[in-house]
Write an enzyme that holds these catalytic residues in place. Structure first.
Site, PDB file in Angstrom:
ATOM      1  N   GLY A  91       0.952  -1.256  -0.165  1.00 23.95           N
ATOM      2  CA  GLY A  91       0.116   0.045   0.074  1.00 23.95           C
ATOM      3  C   GLY A  91       0.867   1.195   0.015  1.00 23.95           C
ATOM      4  O   GLY A  91       2.208   1.253  -0.106  1.00 23.95           O
ATOM      5  N   VAL A  93       0.295   5.364   1.636  1.00 24.52           N
ATOM      6  CA  VAL A  93       0.209   6.456   2.662  1.00 24.52           C
ATOM      7  C   VAL A  93      -1.015   6.136   3.602  1.00 24.52           C
ATOM      8  O   VAL A  93      -2.063   6.313   2.942  1.00 24.52           O
ATOM      9  CB  VAL A  93       0.802   7.707   2.358  1.00 24.52           C
ATOM     10  CG1 VAL A  93      -0.111   8.310   1.702  1.00 24.52           C
ATOM     11  CG2 VAL A  93       1.120   8.366   3.602  1.00 24.52           C
ATOM     12  N   THR A  94      -0.876   6.453   4.805  1.00 24.03           N
ATOM     13  CA  THR A  94      -1.883   6.507   5.644  1.00 24.03           C
ATOM     14  C   THR A  94      -1.694   7.092   6.797  1.00 24.03           C
ATOM     15  O   THR A  94      -0.388   7.395   7.194  1.00 24.03           O
ATOM     16  CB  THR A  94      -2.884   5.267   5.916  1.00 24.03           C
ATOM     17  OG1 THR A  94      -3.985   5.437   6.574  1.00 24.03           O
ATOM     18  CG2 THR A  94      -2.063   4.224   7.209  1.00 24.03           C
ATOM     19  N   TYR A  95      -2.676   7.577   7.474  1.00 25.82           N
ATOM     20  CA  TYR A  95      -2.376   8.408   8.977  1.00 25.82           C
ATOM     21  C   TYR A  95      -3.111   7.437  10.014  1.00 25.82           C
ATOM     22  O   TYR A  95      -3.984   7.063   9.983  1.00 25.82           O
ATOM     23  CB  TYR A  95      -3.126   9.714   8.626  1.00 25.82           C
ATOM     24  CG  TYR A  95      -3.348  10.489  10.129  1.00 25.82           C
ATOM     25  CD1 TYR A  95      -2.391  11.043  10.820  1.00 25.82           C
ATOM     26  CD2 TYR A  95      -4.825  10.300  10.837  1.00 25.82           C
ATOM     27  CE1 TYR A  95      -2.839  11.485  12.162  1.00 25.82           C
ATOM     28  CE2 TYR A  95      -5.049  10.924  11.890  1.00 25.82           C
ATOM     29  CZ  TYR A  95      -4.127  11.596  12.576  1.00 25.82           C
ATOM     30  OH  TYR A  95      -4.041  11.945  13.781  1.00 25.82           O
ATOM     31  N   LEU A 175      -5.772  -3.078  10.044  1.00 25.49           N
ATOM     32  CA  LEU A 175      -6.668  -2.105   9.361  1.00 25.49           C
ATOM     33  C   LEU A 175      -6.654  -0.873  10.361  1.00 25.49           C
ATOM     34  O   LEU A 175      -6.385  -0.930  11.687  1.00 25.49           O
ATOM     35  CB  LEU A 175      -7.967  -2.843   9.383  1.00 25.49           C
ATOM     36  CG  LEU A 175      -8.616  -3.338  10.788  1.00 25.49           C
ATOM     37  CD1 LEU A 175      -9.486  -2.189  11.657  1.00 25.49           C
ATOM     38  CD2 LEU A 175      -9.726  -4.470  10.460  1.00 25.49           C
ATOM     39  N   CYS A 192      -4.012   6.493   1.173  1.00 24.63           N
ATOM     40  CA  CYS A 192      -4.018   5.267   0.331  1.00 24.63           C
ATOM     41  C   CYS A 192      -3.588   5.301  -0.999  1.00 24.63           C
ATOM     42  O   CYS A 192      -3.786   4.542  -1.921  1.00 24.63           O
ATOM     43  CB  CYS A 192      -5.151   4.371   0.533  1.00 24.63           C
ATOM     44  SG  CYS A 192      -5.721   4.102   2.286  1.00 24.63           S
TER      45      CYS A 192
END
EC number: 2.3.1.181
Length: 239
Positions: A91, A93-95, A175, A192
């Site tokens: 994947g 990027v996420t926060y 998740l 994402c």
């Protein structure tokens, strides 16, 4: 006979510390599978479920590039009081931040079911069922992982992100469900890696804050039902 997954609620914890713990448990499961004396794939204890919140942090998948998905400089990131890590999941990027439930299933899939696609869809199913308890109708978006609101509409927005790593049929990462999350931190990234789609939270959709403890309790019950396992409190002490 149902399998057992050991559950450890880590509370609010530094991302790096939880990542190190994940890697430790992940390697323990792999070592167990490689042990010459270990032959029984029907073993009862099949892994761990870690639940956490993190201080403000951005994480980037192993093949993604910072400048492609993160819209602020490292100096500005520090001014926001956020950290950044490039990690070993798939994947983009996420926060992660306070008010967001992050779930790390570290499971030996050979002892549950040998199907990565089913594993991802079942994780989504847990969240879909959980959110339905609160009156939120969510679904999957074709071609994307995670859980979404208003699928098929221009207002489609993600409320839960997924990203995993798999080795020797053992999983890690997992998740992130936005519950009482400050969504302004998503403005600094392309979540994402998906352009033109928004993010949301239970608070944003329903206009009130929710008990993290209650959501965690419900999540565990639904996870047990979907994965056909017993979720039991872990007796592993974590420093």
């Amino acid at each position: 006979m149902k399998k057992i997954v050991w559950v450890n609620n880590l509370g609010l914890i530094d991302y790096l510390k939880s990542w190190e713990y994940q890697k430790y448990l992940f390697q323990q499961l792999i070592n167990k599978k490689k042990c010459l004396s270990f032959k029984d794939v029907s073993q009862r204890n099949v892994g761990y479920l870690l639940l956490a919140e993190h201080p403000h942090v951005y994480t980037l998948g192993r093949k993604a590039k910072y400048d492609d998905y993160i819209l602020l400089s490292t100096k500005r990131l520090n001014q926001l009081g956020a950290r950044f890590y490039q990690i070993d999941r798939g994947g983009n990027v996420t926060y992660h931040g306070p008010g967001q439930l992050v779930v790390y299933p570290i499971l030996d899939l050979e002892s549950v079911f040998r199907d990565i696609h089913k594993f991802l869809r079942d994780l989504e199913e847990v969240v879909i069922r959980l959110l339905s308890l609160y009156g939120l109708s969510c679904d999957r978006l074709l071609g994307e992982t995670g859980v979404w609101l208003d699928v098929g509409k221009s207002s489609a927005r993600k409320i839960c992100a997924l990203g995993i790593k798999m080795s020797n049929w053992v999983s890690m990462h997992g998740l992130a469900l936005n519950i009482n999350t400050d969504l302004s931190y998503f403005n600094q990234i392309i979540p994402c890696g998906i352009k033109g789609k928004g993010v949301s939270s239970m608070y944003q959709e329903l206009g009130r804050k929710f008990s993290m403890e209650k959501v965690i309790f419900e999540f565990q019950n639904i996870f047990s039902d979907v994965f056909k396992v017993y979720c039991l409190p872990s007796n592993i002490f974590f420093h």
